[in-house]
Design a protein around this motif. Structure first.
Motif, PDB file in Angstrom:
ATOM      1  N   LEU A 215       0.858  -1.168   0.000  1.00 27.08           N
ATOM      2  CA  LEU A 215       0.000   0.000   0.000  1.00 27.08           C
ATOM      3  C   LEU A 215       0.903   1.229   0.000  1.00 27.08           C
ATOM      4  CD1 LEU A 215      -2.842   1.301   0.344  1.00 27.08           C
ATOM      5  CD2 LEU A 215      -2.441   1.191   2.812  1.00 27.08           C
ATOM      6  N   THR A 216       0.693   2.138  -0.971  1.00 29.81           N
ATOM      7  CA  THR A 216       1.533   3.321  -1.102  1.00 29.81           C
ATOM      8  C   THR A 216       0.677   4.577  -1.096  1.00 29.81           C
ATOM      9  OG1 THR A 216       1.452   3.153  -3.517  1.00 29.81           O
ATOM     10  CG2 THR A 216       3.301   2.068  -2.397  1.00 29.81           C
ATOM     11  N   ALA A 217       1.326   5.726  -0.850  1.00 30.47           N
ATOM     12  CA  ALA A 217       0.603   6.998  -0.751  1.00 30.47           C
ATOM     13  C   ALA A 217      -0.075   7.367  -2.062  1.00 30.47           C
ATOM     14  CB  ALA A 217       1.559   8.107  -0.316  1.00 30.47           C
ATOM     15  N   ASP A 218       0.541   7.000  -3.200  1.00 27.91           N
ATOM     16  CA  ASP A 218      -0.029   7.400  -4.488  1.00 27.91           C
ATOM     17  C   ASP A 218      -1.239   6.561  -4.890  1.00 27.91           C
ATOM     18  OD1 ASP A 218       2.631   5.851  -6.520  1.00 27.91           O
ATOM     19  OD2 ASP A 218       1.120   5.004  -5.153  1.00 27.91           O
ATOM     20  N   MET A 219      -1.675   5.647  -4.023  1.00 29.69           N
ATOM     21  CA  MET A 219      -2.886   4.872  -4.299  1.00 29.69           C
ATOM     22  C   MET A 219      -4.137   5.578  -3.775  1.00 29.69           C
ATOM     23  SD  MET A 219      -1.498   1.008  -3.485  1.00 29.69           S
ATOM     24  CE  MET A 219      -3.042   0.264  -3.978  1.00 29.69           C
ATOM     25  N   PHE A 220      -3.969   6.668  -3.030  1.00 33.55           N
ATOM     26  CA  PHE A 220      -5.112   7.411  -2.499  1.00 33.55           C
ATOM     27  C   PHE A 220      -5.573   8.450  -3.523  1.00 33.55           C
ATOM     28  CE2 PHE A 220      -5.651   6.117   1.912  1.00 33.55           C
ATOM     29  CZ  PHE A 220      -4.499   5.369   2.126  1.00 33.55           C
ATOM     30  N   TYR A 221      -6.880   8.428  -3.816  1.00 30.30           N
ATOM     31  CA  TYR A 221      -7.484   9.338  -4.789  1.00 30.30           C
ATOM     32  C   TYR A 221      -8.731   9.974  -4.190  1.00 30.30           C
ATOM     33  CZ  TYR A 221      -4.657   7.896  -8.816  1.00 30.30           C
ATOM     34  OH  TYR A 221      -3.620   7.669  -9.693  1.00 30.30           O
ATOM     35  N   THR A 222      -9.177  11.054  -4.820  1.00 28.74           N
ATOM     36  CA  THR A 222     -10.523  11.545  -4.560  1.00 28.74           C
ATOM     37  C   THR A 222     -11.461  10.826  -5.526  1.00 28.74           C
ATOM     38  OG1 THR A 222     -10.248  13.381  -6.113  1.00 28.74           O
ATOM     39  CG2 THR A 222      -9.737  13.804  -3.794  1.00 28.74           C
ATOM     40  N   TRP A 223     -12.710  10.599  -5.066  1.00 30.63           N
ATOM     41  CA  TRP A 223     -13.686   9.840  -5.847  1.00 30.63           C
ATOM     42  C   TRP A 223     -14.999  10.604  -5.887  1.00 30.63           C
ATOM     43  CZ3 TRP A 223     -12.420   4.748  -7.624  1.00 30.63           C
ATOM     44  CH2 TRP A 223     -11.150   4.313  -7.222  1.00 30.63           C
ATOM     45  N   ASP A 224     -15.862  10.216  -6.831  1.00 33.35           N
ATOM     46  CA  ASP A 224     -17.152  10.900  -6.939  1.00 33.35           C
ATOM     47  C   ASP A 224     -18.240  10.246  -6.091  1.00 33.35           C
ATOM     48  OD1 ASP A 224     -18.372   9.549 -10.136  1.00 33.35           O
ATOM     49  OD2 ASP A 224     -17.721   8.575  -8.294  1.00 33.35           O
ATOM     50  N   GLY A 225     -17.892   9.226  -5.342  1.00 31.39           N
ATOM     51  CA  GLY A 225     -18.856   8.540  -4.490  1.00 31.39           C
ATOM     52  C   GLY A 225     -18.141   7.580  -3.573  1.00 31.39           C
ATOM     53  N   TYR A 226     -18.922   6.853  -2.750  1.00 30.36           N
ATOM     54  CA  TYR A 226     -18.322   5.950  -1.779  1.00 30.36           C
ATOM     55  C   TYR A 226     -18.647   4.490  -2.019  1.00 30.36           C
ATOM     56  CZ  TYR A 226     -23.049   6.373   0.149  1.00 30.36           C
ATOM     57  OH  TYR A 226     -24.400   6.385   0.305  1.00 30.36           O
TER      58      TYR A 226
END
Length: 444
Positions: free
Chosen positions: A30-41
């Motif tokens: 698991l790396t930091a660049d795997m975190f994104y903003t998304w349009d839903g949950y």
């Protein structure tokens, strides 16, 4: 009824799945660049932009209790790393560090989420099973407030190489949980529907031409059958809301809500219900019911009732007792007049509440039945699968329409006396009151 079964089922799906190793597992960091903003949950959310998050993994940061490991401190529901399809997380770091893994947050930054709390062991690792989740969105990982200080060296996630491995494991977990439901308090139709769904689920697991779609469909059918379970006439659930604090035993008043009532289903526990200290002003008032019925997978329940004073215990005689301790192995046998097992393998237990209230045999009536708690006998644990109350009205067999067809016959204490009885068989029973097809009947 649906609400309770649904929530318990979803909470405990995967209890027995374990941390199985899958063939050709794919292990990644698991790396930091795997975190994104998304349009839903939800599972169908679309990825938008890379997100800036805290990431204190593998950088030598000493983390105390309540520290950020990765993600956002607000546990933002639209910022996460999507690990859907993963079967487990593997943590490496300092022994004793406890984590709060916060996943699948919904609706808002204060919305519901899934929290799991692995602790790194003496070998420097911890594993977290994810097979009970339909999708996996890591919103944030923090250290527990009371966690030991230490470092997190790496967090890895595992995905199975075989696309059928995960849906098979999830279906197995759901089937294991579904099989724990007992027919004792259920309508025949709804319980029969569950058994059909279980059989179809097992067939789907064994099918040589199984697909992800067929396994998911079987799993959905099992879930729906559990949610569709209905209580038979006269039965209700023993709930947390029934447990209250009262002003005194003699003049209890209305009682007020108690947030700390123990309540454990589908889990081995020393306290399936109530207050572990058996405080004499905390109880569920069961005085208006006929029977309390508890079904178990393993172990023996101990029922502590009618405690009169703080610290009061049961004595060799009822007159000298300040508590009713209904435990078949306590050596004080007068109280076991109200205690019976209803089947040979000791998985269904019942308390005759009317006998406690009104008196019969060695028990002189108390005038009430106050359940302070249910514990495991011998100070051990008991695996409870159901807690029910029964209240019925007696009707005579002659001249009353009794349900046709086969059904087992029980005494009012829950002891089976006849299998698959029909209307004509009932008249051959000894005189007394029985339960057949969820109804009380009188044989004269």
């Amino acid at each position: 009824m649906k609400k309770l079964f649904s929530s318990v089922f979803l909470m405990l799906t995967g209890v027995f799945g374990g941390l199985n190793a899958f063939a050709a597992d794919e292990v990644k960091d698991l790396t930091a660049d795997m975190f994104y903003t998304w349009d839903g949950y939800g599972a169908d959310a679309a990825k938008l932009n890379p997100a800036t998050v805290d990431f204190n993994v593998g950088n030598g940061t000493e983390l105390g209790g309540g520290s950020m490991v990765c993600g956002t401190s607000s546990v933002d529901y639209l910022i996460y790393a999507d690990l859907t399809g993963s079967t487990k997380l593997i943590f490496e770091g300092t022994a004793g560090v406890q984590m709060r893994v916060l996943m699948n947050r919904q609706e808002s930054n204060n919305g519901p989420l899934v929290e799991k709390n692995p602790v790194i062991g003496a070998d420097g690792t911890a594993e977290l099973d994810l097979t009970d989740l339909d999708y996996v969105h890591i919103n944030a990982i923090k250290t527990g407030w009371g966690s030991a200080a230490g470092q997190i060296n790496s967090i890895k996630f595992v995905k199975p190489g075989d696309p059928l491995e995960l849906p098979k494991e999830q279906l197995k977990n759901d089937l294991n949980t579904a099989k724990m439901y007992n027919s004792i308090a259920m309508t025949e139709a709804s319980f029969s529907a569950l058994q059909d769904a279980i059989a179809e689920g097992e067939a789907a697991l064994a099918a040589e031409d199984a697909t992800v779609e067929s396994l998911d469909a079987a799993r959905k059918a099992v879930n729906e059958a559990v949610e569709g379970l209905e209580l038979a006439e006269g039965y209700s659930e023993l709930t947390k809301e029934m447990f209250k604090e009262y002003e005194s035993v003699e003049e209890p008043g209305e009682g007020k809500e108690v947030p700390g009532c123990g309540y454990q289903l589908f889990e081995s526990s020393g306290l399936p219900y109530g207050d572990g200290n058996v405080y004499y002003l905390l109880w569920a008032d069961l005085s208006d019911y006929d029977n309390l019925i508890v079904t178990v997978k393993q172990g023996t329940p101990r029922f502590c009732m009618n405690r009169l004073t703080a610290g009061g215990n049961q004595a060799p005689t009822q007159a000298d007792s300040e508590m009713l301790d209904i435990n078949p192995n306590n050596g004080l046998m007068w109280s076991t007049e109200a205690y019976q097992t209803v089947n040979e393998d000791n998985t269904i237990f019942t308390i005759d509440l009317k006998k406690i209230v009104e008196g019969e045999g060695d028990i002189k009536g108390y005038g009430y039945a106050h359940l302070n708690c249910i514990k495991g006998a011998h100070y051990g644990n008991v695996f409870v699968t159901g807690m029910y109350l029964y209240k019925g009205t007696a009707t005579a067999v002659n001249g009353v329409s009794v349900n046709e067809g086969s059904a087992d016959v029980y005494t009012t204490s829950g002891v089976k006396v006849m299998k698959a009885a029909d209307k004509s068989d009932l008249k051959n029973l000894p005189k007394g009151i029985y339960i057949h097809n969820g109804k009380k009947i009188v044989v004269k």
